[in-house]
Structure formats: structure tokens, C-alpha cells
Design a protein around this motif. Structure first.
Motif, PDB file in Angstrom:
ATOM      1  N   THR A 117      -1.774   4.037   4.645  1.00 10.69           N
ATOM      2  CA  THR A 117      -3.078   3.650   5.445  1.00 10.69           C
ATOM      3  C   THR A 117      -3.664   4.987   5.908  1.00 10.69           C
ATOM      4  O   THR A 117      -2.987   5.744   6.664  1.00 10.69           O
TER       5      THR A 117
ATOM      6  N   TYR B 278      -3.753   2.977  -1.841  1.00  7.26           N
ATOM      7  CA  TYR B 278      -4.140   3.002  -0.345  1.00  7.26           C
ATOM      8  C   TYR B 278      -4.782   1.891   0.322  1.00  7.26           C
ATOM      9  O   TYR B 278      -5.948   1.436  -0.226  1.00  7.26           O
ATOM     10  N   ASP B 279      -4.370   1.607   1.720  1.00  9.74           N
ATOM     11  CA  ASP B 279      -5.586   1.123   2.321  1.00  9.74           C
ATOM     12  C   ASP B 279      -6.343   1.868   3.308  1.00  9.74           C
ATOM     13  O   ASP B 279      -5.781   3.073   3.749  1.00  9.74           O
TER      14      ASP B 279
ATOM     15  N   GLU C  62      -0.726   0.942  11.316  1.00  7.54           N
ATOM     16  CA  GLU C  62      -0.137   1.413  10.147  1.00  7.54           C
ATOM     17  C   GLU C  62      -0.791   2.850   9.458  1.00  7.54           C
ATOM     18  O   GLU C  62      -0.212   3.336   8.757  1.00  7.54           O
ATOM     19  N   ILE C  63      -1.561   3.133  10.234  1.00  2.00           N
ATOM     20  CA  ILE C  63      -2.273   4.224  10.020  1.00  2.00           C
ATOM     21  C   ILE C  63      -1.246   5.477  10.129  1.00  2.00           C
ATOM     22  O   ILE C  63      -0.650   5.818  11.002  1.00  2.00           O
TER      23      ILE C  63
ATOM     24  N   ALA D 105       0.788  -1.156  -0.004  1.00  2.00           N
ATOM     25  CA  ALA D 105       0.161  -0.095   0.105  1.00  2.00           C
ATOM     26  C   ALA D 105       0.889   1.272  -0.029  1.00  2.00           C
ATOM     27  O   ALA D 105       1.876   1.261   0.578  1.00  2.00           O
TER      28      ALA D 105
ATOM     29  N   HIS E  45      -4.771  -0.406  14.391  1.00  2.00           N
ATOM     30  CA  HIS E  45      -4.209  -0.269  12.778  1.00  2.00           C
ATOM     31  C   HIS E  45      -3.092   0.752  13.100  1.00  2.00           C
ATOM     32  O   HIS E  45      -3.092   1.843  12.579  1.00  2.00           O
TER      33      HIS E  45
END
Ligand code: NAD
Ligand code: WQD
Length: 366
Positions: free
Chosen positions: A5, A28-29, A77-78, A2, A75
Motif C-alpha cells: 500500500t 498495489y493499493d 497498511e501503508i 495487494a 491506513h
């Protein structure tokens, strides 16, 4: 892998769902939080049908800090947030101002607190042309540049200005804190995107605006006149100083608007500007009569209307000067009013009950 995120608050709503689609289509995620106050989870199925991808979804209210903390914890990863979640009815905002301040201002602050704890530094915020108020006051600043003095004339607009201020103070404070500690500070950034009048739907006829209550914006109302759900459109005043006497707005296709968010994310990543505002509009003004005629043309018959008094709080002209967004974000509108009207009509014709009905069979079988 990605590109990044993004947490999208209000991601099942009108503009949030189109931006989620554009993000997924650009690798993107996406993690959505929405309390479903003005939207339906069905839109997630439509996003998946169109893009082949499904965003993560949490039914969370942005005023609920503990729940937001949990989403960020789940999450890590945001890296960025696009903040759409808000109440947006101008008339209603004057009747229940505390709800608007609680939801829009309170929710924005809670979100920023949660982001700070999770060390998420980038925010893109849904602001509005309504922050400018009457830009025809002396000196006349039509078309409206970002330098136009702020002067909202309604509670909803006040909430948008307040959150713009909160974001600016927060990002500046984080930058200063990092500088003092000798740490990198450039990663803290904010984009204030001032939308003009979003409209239109997905060309597939599968995604569009689906307000849960009675609509009050021009194009959704014209849609209801076209389906026969409403007898005629009430035109709010034909005694404005425009070419046909009706008020002028800058209507922007929601697909173009969604792409503006991706351009802003790219800009924050590449230029690390701190906080900066951009007008997202086409630069072209249209009157109410021009909109009725454009929509009537795609429907294939003249839609009935009745001229009534001006609506309280309306201004003559809200047309953007989008030069800053054109030059800095390398973004401009690509779609026309005719595209927006044709796409809106396809959506309304296929889905007179919005997301509360099955998608057209040909899409499911495809
Ligand atoms: P929308 O109502 O379709 O979407 C907003 C979403 O936020 C909805 O899904 C709603 O359920 C959700 N939401 C509201 N309060 C929430 C809360 N406390 N917690 C979690 N979710 C919540 O509206 P939209 O037209 O997509 O607008 C999106 C954003 O853009 C808003 O901030 C709005 O003020 C801004 N904006 C809209 C327009 C416009 O004309 N549509 C123009 C300028 C700015
Ligand atoms: C458009 C024009 C009305 C309904 C506000 C905000 C903007 C965005 C959208 C959120 C006006 C006329 C409308 C009707 C009419 N929202 N009209 N009869 O008020 O321009 O914009 O909402 O931020 O930022 O400023 O949008 O669609 O309500 O009206 O004649 O039944 O259509 O008077 O000239 P508005 P709108």
C-alpha cells in the motif's frame, strides 16, 4: 492480495495520477493526499474508468502534520510513500521563494516526520534534472550521469536538492539508530528519482496534463497552439550550440516515467540500498525545433512559431545518461517521442478544457 500500500502525495497531479494508475494496474493499493492546488478530483474518475479501481483520496496539505498523522493512522497498511506534492514553476519560484521553500522543503520535512511516527520506512522522491544546472560547464558531462555535480540555477532546483539532502540524512540517521539498538535497519530506504522532461498523455485520450494556470512548459504550450488557444509558440533562442540553434532536452513519456516509480519501489524492497539517486530519462536529446516538427506532424499542419530571446536560466542541453536506471532498476523508456506527441494531441483534442469537462461519450458507455 495487494502487493503493498503506497501513500502518493500529489497523486491527483500530472505524474502522480499516472503513477497511481500504474500502481493500481500492478496490484498495489493507493492512498492519495493532495490539496488540489494544481489538480482536480475528476482525475480519480478517469483512473477508475481506465483501471476499474479507485484510490482512497484525502484533501490534505503536506505541510499539515496533524492531518497527515490521521491519514497514516487510518491506513496502518501503508508501507511506502511516493512524494510528488510540490510547486514546480521555475520562473515563479524566483518570485515567491518563501512559498516554494515552505511548500516543497517544509512539506517534505513534515511528511518525513509523520512517516517516522507511523514507522513507514520507504520513500520515493520526485526530484528533477534541474538539480544538475548547466552540465555543459567544464568538464562537459552531457549525457548527464548521476555523478554529475549538483548545481541548480533556480529556487525550485534548490528546493529539490534540499529535500534530497533531508531524505538522505533522515534515512541514514534511522539506519544508525536501529543499528545502535541492535534492531534491523535495512528497511529504511529512499529513492531520489531525477526526472528529465516528462510529456505525453494516456493513449485513451482520457488522462493528461491539466495545469490550472498558464502553462509554461513546451509541450502543453504547443497543445494550446494546436487548438488555436494560442497564436504561436515563442521559441526561446535559436543561437545555442546545437544542430539547429535551439536548446536540447530529454523528453520522456509519462507512462514510462510512471513505470520508473514501480521499478524503484521493487529495487528498494529487494536491494535495501539506503538512499540512491537514479536519472529517469530516455538518453535521447531533442531540440525545440524537432519537437515543434514532431508535434506538427501528428496535428497534420505546421504549427506557427516565433523566435525570441533566450529564456533567463535556460541551459543548452539536459540529456540523461540513464545507464544506472537501465542496469539497476531494469527500467528503460519504451515509448517514442512520436507516441508522446500522438497521445498528447489525442488528450488535447478530446479535452481542450482538461478535466473540467465530461470524458468522451464512447469511454463512459464502454
Ligand atoms: P503537478 O502540479 O501536476 O502535481 C503536483 C500535485 O501536488 C498537484 O496535484 C498539487 O495540487 C499537489 N500539491 C502541491 N502542493 C501541495 C501540498 N502542499 N500539499 C498537498 N498537495 C500539494 O506536477 P507534476 O508535473 O505532476 O510534478 C510532480 C512532481 O514531479 C513534483 O514534485 C515536481 O517538482 C516533480 N517534477 C516534475 C517535472 C515536470 O516537468 N512535470 C519534472 C521533474 C520533476
Ligand atoms: C523545454 C525547452 C525551453 C517553452 C524544466 C525542468 C525540468 C522539468 C520541466 C521540473 C527549453 C523551450 C519552452 C516555450 C520554448 N520540471 N521552450 N518556448 O525548462 O527544459 O525543464 O521544466 O522539474 O526538470 O528543468 O522545460 O518545457 O519549460 O522547456 O522555446 O514557450 O523548450 O527554452 O529549451 P525545461 P520546458
Amino acid at each position: 492480495m495487494a502487493v503493498g500500500t503506497v501513500l502518493v502525495t500529489g497523486g491527483t497531479g500530472y505524474i502522480g495520477s499516472f503513477t497511481t494508475l500504474a500502481l493500481l494496474q500492478n496490484d498495489y493499493d493507493v492512498v492519495i493526499v493532495d490539496n488540489l492546488y494544481n489538480s482536480s478530483k475528476v482525475v480519480l474518475d478517469r483512473i477508475e474508468l481506465i483501471s476499474g479501481k479507485r484510490p482512497a483520496f484525502y484533501e490534505v496539505d503536506v505541510t499539515d502534520e496533524a492531518s497527515l498523522d490521521k491519514v497514516f493512522a487510518k491506513h496502518p497498511e501503508i508501507d511506502s510513500v511516493i512524494h510528488f506534492a510540490a510547486l514546480k514553476a521555475i520562473g515563479e519560484s524566483g518570485e515567491i521563494p518563501l512559498e516554494y521553500y515552505h511548500n516543497n522543503v517544509g512539506g517534505g520535512i513534515t511528511l518525513l516526520r509523520s512517516m517516522k511516527k507511523a514507522n513507514v520506512p520507504n520513500i520515493v522522491f520526485s526530484s528533477s534534472a534541474t538539480v544538475y544546472g548547466d552540465a555543459t560547464r567544464v568538464p562537459n558531462m552531457i549525457p548527464i550521469p548521476e555523478e554529475c555535480p549538483i548545481g541548480p540555477t533556480n529556487t525550485y532546483g534548490h528546493t529539490k536538492v534540499m529535500i534530497e539532502t533531508v531524505i538522505t540524512d533522515h534515512i541514514n540517521a534511522e539506519r544508525n539508530r536501529c543499528k545502535k539498538a541492535g534492531q534491523p535497519f535495512e528497511q529504511w530506504n529512499g529513492a531520489l528519482l531525477r526526472y528529465f522532461n516528462p510529456c505525453g498523455a494516456h493513449p485513451s485520450g482520457m488522462m493528461g496534463e491539466d495545469p490550472q494556470g498558464v502553462p509554461y512548459n513546451l509541450l502543453p504550450l504547443l497543445g494550446k497552439v494546436a487548438t488555436g488557444e494560442r497564436e504561436s509558440l515563442l521559441v526561446f533562442g535559436d543561437d545555442y550550440a546545437s544542430k539547429d540553434g535551439t536548446a536540447i532536452r530529454d523528453y520522456i513519456h509519462v507512462l514510462d516515467l510512471a513505470n520508473g516509480h514501480l521499478a524503484a519501489l521493487d529495487y528498494l524492497r529487494e536491494h535495501k540500498p539506503g538512499v540512491r539517486a537514479w536519472n529517469l530519462g530516455s538518453g535521447r536529446g531533442s531540440t525545440v525545433f524537432e519537437m515543434i516538427n514532431a508535434f506538427s506532424k501528428v496535428v497534420g499542419r505546421q504549427l506557427p512559431y516565433k523566435v525570441v530571446e533566450r529564456r533567463h536560466g535556460d541551459v543548452l542541453d539536459l540529456t540523461a545518461k540513464p545507464t544506472r536506471a537501465n542496469e539497476e532498476l531494469k527500467w528503460s523508456t519504451k515509448l517514442t517521442l512520436e507516441d508522446a506527441c500522438a497521445d498528447l494531441w489525442r488528450w488535447v483534442e478530446n479535452n481542450p478544457k482538461g478535466y473540467r469537462q465530461d470524458p468522451p461519450a464512447e469511454f463512459v458507455e464502454a
